[in-house]
Design an enzyme around this catalytic site. Structure first.
Site, PDB file in Angstrom:
ATOM      1  N   CYS A  21      14.074   9.978   6.977  1.00 28.33           N
ATOM      2  CA  CYS A  21      14.008   9.559   8.381  1.00 28.33           C
ATOM      3  C   CYS A  21      15.380   9.542   9.056  1.00 28.33           C
ATOM      4  CB  CYS A  21      13.340   8.195   8.485  1.00 28.33           C
ATOM      5  SG  CYS A  21      13.996   7.000   7.317  1.00 28.33           S
TER       6      CYS A  21
ATOM      7  N   LYS B 188       0.855  -1.203   0.000  1.00 23.13           N
ATOM      8  CA  LYS B 188       0.000   0.000   0.000  1.00 23.13           C
ATOM      9  C   LYS B 188       0.883   1.242   0.000  1.00 23.13           C
ATOM     10  CE  LYS B 188      -1.703   2.843   2.773  1.00 23.13           C
ATOM     11  NZ  LYS B 188      -1.516   4.059   1.937  1.00 23.13           N
TER      12      LYS B 188
ATOM     13  N   GLU C 147      10.480  15.075  15.206  1.00 22.17           N
ATOM     14  CA  GLU C 147      10.853  14.932  13.805  1.00 22.17           C
ATOM     15  C   GLU C 147      10.084  15.972  12.990  1.00 22.17           C
ATOM     16  OE1 GLU C 147       9.555  11.374  11.528  1.00 22.17           O
ATOM     17  OE2 GLU C 147      11.664  11.179  10.955  1.00 22.17           O
TER      18      GLU C 147
ATOM     19  N   GLU D 114       9.860   0.624  10.435  1.00 21.02           N
ATOM     20  CA  GLU D 114      10.959   1.588  10.207  1.00 21.02           C
ATOM     21  C   GLU D 114      10.344   2.962  10.428  1.00 21.02           C
ATOM     22  OE1 GLU D 114      13.986   0.778   9.758  1.00 21.02           O
ATOM     23  OE2 GLU D 114      13.762  -1.324   9.207  1.00 21.02           O
TER      24      GLU D 114
HETATM   25  P1  NAI Z   1       2.130   8.578   7.902  1.00 23.98           P
HETATM   26  O1  NAI Z   1       2.915   7.775   8.843  1.00 23.98           O
HETATM   27  O2  NAI Z   1       0.692   8.866   8.203  1.00 23.98           O
HETATM   28  O3  NAI Z   1       2.174   7.907   6.439  1.00 23.98           O
HETATM   29  C1  NAI Z   1       2.935   6.795   6.086  1.00 23.98           C
HETATM   30  C2  NAI Z   1       2.062   5.690   5.495  1.00 23.98           C
HETATM   31  O4  NAI Z   1       1.206   5.186   6.509  1.00 23.98           O
HETATM   32  C3  NAI Z   1       1.135   6.114   4.363  1.00 23.98           C
HETATM   33  O5  NAI Z   1       1.092   5.083   3.394  1.00 23.98           O
HETATM   34  C4  NAI Z   1      -0.214   6.228   5.047  1.00 23.98           C
HETATM   35  O6  NAI Z   1      -1.303   6.028   4.170  1.00 23.98           O
HETATM   36  C5  NAI Z   1      -0.126   5.094   6.028  1.00 23.98           C
HETATM   37  N1  NAI Z   1      -1.037   5.151   7.178  1.00 23.98           N
HETATM   38  C6  NAI Z   1      -1.508   6.250   7.821  1.00 23.98           C
HETATM   39  N2  NAI Z   1      -2.340   5.880   8.801  1.00 23.98           N
HETATM   40  C7  NAI Z   1      -2.409   4.521   8.793  1.00 23.98           C
HETATM   41  C8  NAI Z   1      -3.094   3.544   9.575  1.00 23.98           C
HETATM   42  N3  NAI Z   1      -3.898   3.893  10.578  1.00 23.98           N
HETATM   43  N4  NAI Z   1      -2.904   2.231   9.282  1.00 23.98           N
HETATM   44  C9  NAI Z   1      -2.099   1.867   8.292  1.00 23.98           C
HETATM   45  N5  NAI Z   1      -1.437   2.732   7.512  1.00 23.98           N
HETATM   46  C10 NAI Z   1      -1.576   4.052   7.762  1.00 23.98           C
HETATM   47  O7  NAI Z   1       2.891   9.961   7.691  1.00 23.98           O
HETATM   48  P2  NAI Z   1       2.277  11.415   7.345  1.00 23.98           P
HETATM   49  O8  NAI Z   1       1.093  11.701   8.196  1.00 23.98           O
HETATM   50  O9  NAI Z   1       2.102  11.511   5.884  1.00 23.98           O
HETATM   51  O10 NAI Z   1       3.488  12.366   7.803  1.00 23.98           O
HETATM   52  C11 NAI Z   1       3.502  12.968   9.084  1.00 23.98           C
HETATM   53  C12 NAI Z   1       4.879  12.894   9.706  1.00 23.98           C
HETATM   54  O11 NAI Z   1       5.281  11.544   9.848  1.00 23.98           O
HETATM   55  C13 NAI Z   1       6.000  13.528   8.905  1.00 23.98           C
HETATM   56  O12 NAI Z   1       6.077  14.901   9.138  1.00 23.98           O
HETATM   57  C14 NAI Z   1       7.201  12.804   9.424  1.00 23.98           C
HETATM   58  O13 NAI Z   1       7.658  13.380  10.625  1.00 23.98           O
HETATM   59  C15 NAI Z   1       6.675  11.426   9.711  1.00 23.98           C
HETATM   60  N6  NAI Z   1       7.006  10.492   8.617  1.00 23.98           N
HETATM   61  C16 NAI Z   1       8.121   9.756   8.761  1.00 23.98           C
HETATM   62  C17 NAI Z   1       8.516   8.924   7.758  1.00 23.98           C
HETATM   63  C18 NAI Z   1       9.747   8.106   7.921  1.00 23.98           C
HETATM   64  O14 NAI Z   1      10.180   7.480   6.973  1.00 23.98           O
HETATM   65  N7  NAI Z   1      10.324   8.061   9.083  1.00 23.98           N
HETATM   66  C19 NAI Z   1       7.786   8.830   6.489  1.00 23.98           C
HETATM   67  C20 NAI Z   1       6.595   9.616   6.448  1.00 23.98           C
HETATM   68  C21 NAI Z   1       6.252  10.432   7.480  1.00 23.98           C
END
Ligand code: NAI
Ligand code: MG
Length: 497
Positions: A304, A195, A401, A270
């Site tokens: 990250c 996904k 972050e 991760e």
């Molecule tokens: P997110 O963690 O919500 O998005 C990442 C993935 O998780 C997307 O595919 C999203 O559709 C999915 N997701 C969201 N809620 C979910 C749930 N309840 N169950 C399963 N999958 C779910 O990240 P977002 O909100 O886009 O970004 C917010 C903050 O998160 C960023 O500012 C950053 O600090 C952090 N982030 C960190 C990442 C990393 O690689 N460490 C990557 C993306 C975001």
């Protein structure tokens, strides 16, 4: 004769746009490209222009059910899990070759959808080729053990695939995330349902198309663009999914763990980071400065493992802070397809506003703004490189972050102080040390609590080098032996003679 860079860029962009505009973008389930059961779709936006690129079918729980059935069928069929490991190696190598032949196109798709500069995207796609080749080599090396006995028995272990693996990836470097997840799962004989993130899913769809062009049996990979709380959660909760692998925010990682208790599926995570990048007075200062700027500016800070806390020893603090601001000022913000662009836009208006808010928090908290601080109102979600100096490690900008091009410079006294402050974080994904003193380098690296460490460099990667977090940066490792363990399980067998 080599093609001039500008022509190569234009050709890549044209090819990417042609693919984006051609046909409807659908879900991949059981080898077929299908519309969502609900008939719904969502908009894909170019973050550099805020213009609509296309619509993509929006998966929800009904599509997750269908994909799980397809992935289960593909797993149980002897055509994949039971195939000769040598044949599987050849499959993964063919995928690598196919991606390699499409680097510019995939990179341009990634740039249009995510906003990253084209040169950065090209590097990411090139890395995916190496990753597929790396995991191709593992297919024939997933070994069991033989256990010593008194000769009246033979006892041994088998490493077997887990089965159907759900994989949820973020939007920051999607093509790389998709490749890591696919290659790792596939080399061990699993089937997958990926996904991609709703904010950048196109490169995953194109990658899946290219994978489909090779001879992978239908249902081995399935791709479901959609939103987190619907498609993502359905995958994490599903009773017939054996593992969920997630890359993204720590908050969602915790939710995934809760959802995975439905059937106690295996979980790897991760998550975020707030990496300390520690520069001692005896370091090669120019190299350290160049790397410090590169790590917080690359991909506009949406990485990250980025070194967002720059710890500088007091005696060189002023000199380093000044030079970091000087160098960061040369990192040009702009059109991802312009040759001199170093930072493209952030992924979304929400992310831009989030970063802008953190810049405000830094100023109100008393950190000294050395450079930048501006976020455009658009078009495009641009934020310029921003450097805060004299930051205290307990300030919010040093603890949370930000995921934008924002650096916190924090002075330190000595080795103990650097380690104490460096470790004073809930995260533990990566860290670096800059010094010419070999003993000190290894001592500090040993004391820092993080999963990936660098000495006199930052951010370099090798698919053979484990990646993953201490503390709240995650569970498990990608790359290396541990990533094979994370996609297999042990069966132990005793034969009595
Ligand atoms: P997110 O963690 O919500 O998005 C990442 C993935 O998780 C997307 O595919 C999203 O559709 C999915 N997701 C969201 N809620 C979910 C749930 N309840 N169950 C399963 N999958 C779910 O990240 P977002 O909100 O886009 O970004 C917010 C903050 O998160 C960023 O500012 C950053 O600090 C952090 N982030 C960190 C990442 C990393 O690689 N460490 C990557 C993306 C975001
Ligand atoms: Mg997008």
């Amino acid at each position: 004769m080599t093609t001039p860079l500008v022509d190569r860029t234009e050709a890549a962009r044209a090819k990417a746009l042609a693919w984006i505009q051609q046909g409807s973008k659908r879900l991949l389930i059981g080898g077929q490209w299908v519309t969502a059961a609900s008939g719904k779709s969502f908009e894909v936006i170019n973050p550099a222009t805020e213009q609509l690129l296309c619509h993509v079918a929006e998966a929800d729980s009904a599509d997750v059910d269908a994909a799980v059935l397809a992935a289960r069928k593909a797993f149980e069929a002897s055509s994949w899990a039971a195939m000769s490991p040598h044949t599987r190696t050849r499959s993964l190598l063919r995928i690598a070759d196919t991606i390699e032949a499409h680097i510019d196109e995939l990179a341009a798709i990634e740039s249009l959808d995510n906003g990253m500069p084209l040169w950065f995207a090209q590097g990411a796609v090139a890395a995916t080729v190496d990753i597929f080749r790396y995991y191709a080599g593992w297919c024939t090396k997933v070994l069991g053990t033989t256990i010593p006995s008194d000769g009246s028995t033979l006892t041994y272990t088998l490493r077997e695939p887990l089965g159907v693996c759900g994989q949820v990836i973020p939007w920051n470097v999607p093509v790389l995330m998709a490749a890591i997840k696919f290659a790792n799962a596939l080399c061990c004989g699993n089937t997958v349902i990926l996904k991609p993130a709703e904010l950048a899913c196109l490169s995953s769809l194109r990658l899946a198309e290219l994978v489909q062009e090779t001879d992978l049996p239908p249902g081995v990979i399935n791709v479901l663009p959609g939103f987190g709380p619907t498609a993502g959660a359905a995958l994490a909760q599903h009773l017939d999914v054996d593992k969920i692998a997630f890359t993204g925010s720590t908050a969602v990682g915790k939710q995934i763990v809760r959802d995975a208790t439905s059937n106690l599926k295996k979980v790897t995570l991760e998550l975020g980071g707030k990496a300390p990048n520690v520069v001692f007075a005896d370091a090669d200062i120019e190299k350290a400065v160049q790397a410090a700027v590169k790590t917080f500016c690359s991909n506009s800070g949406q990485v990250c493992s980025a070194g967002t806390r720059l710890f500088v020893q007091e005696s060189i603090h002023e000199q380093v802070a000044e030079r970091v601001a000087q160098v960061a000022a040369t990192w040009k913000v702009g059109d991802p397809f312009a040759a001199d662009t170093r930072l493209g836009p952030l992924i979304s208006a929400r992310q831009r506003d989030r970063v802008r808010e953190y810049i405000g928090v830094g100023q109100e908290g008393g950190a000294a703004l050395r450079l930048g601080g501006n976020a455009w109102n658009g078009p495009g979600y641009f934020v310029e490189p921003t450097v805060f100096d004299n930051v205290k490690n307990n300030m919010r900008i040093a603890q949370e972050e930000i995921f934008g091009p924002v650096l916190s410079i924090i002075p330190f006294k000595n080795e103990d102080d650097a380690v104490l402050q460096g470790n004073d974080t809930t995260y533990g994904l990566s860290a670096a040390v800059w010094t010419k003193d070999v003993a000190r380098a290894h001592k500090v690296v040993k004391a820092l609590k993080a999963g990936r460490l660098w000495i006199n460099t930052f951010g370099e990667s090798d698919p053979a080098m484990a990646f993953g977090g201490y503390k709240q940066s995650g569970w498990g490792r990608e790359f290396g032996q541990e990533s094979i363990d994370a996609y297999t399980q042990t069966k132990s067998v005793m034969v009595r003679f």
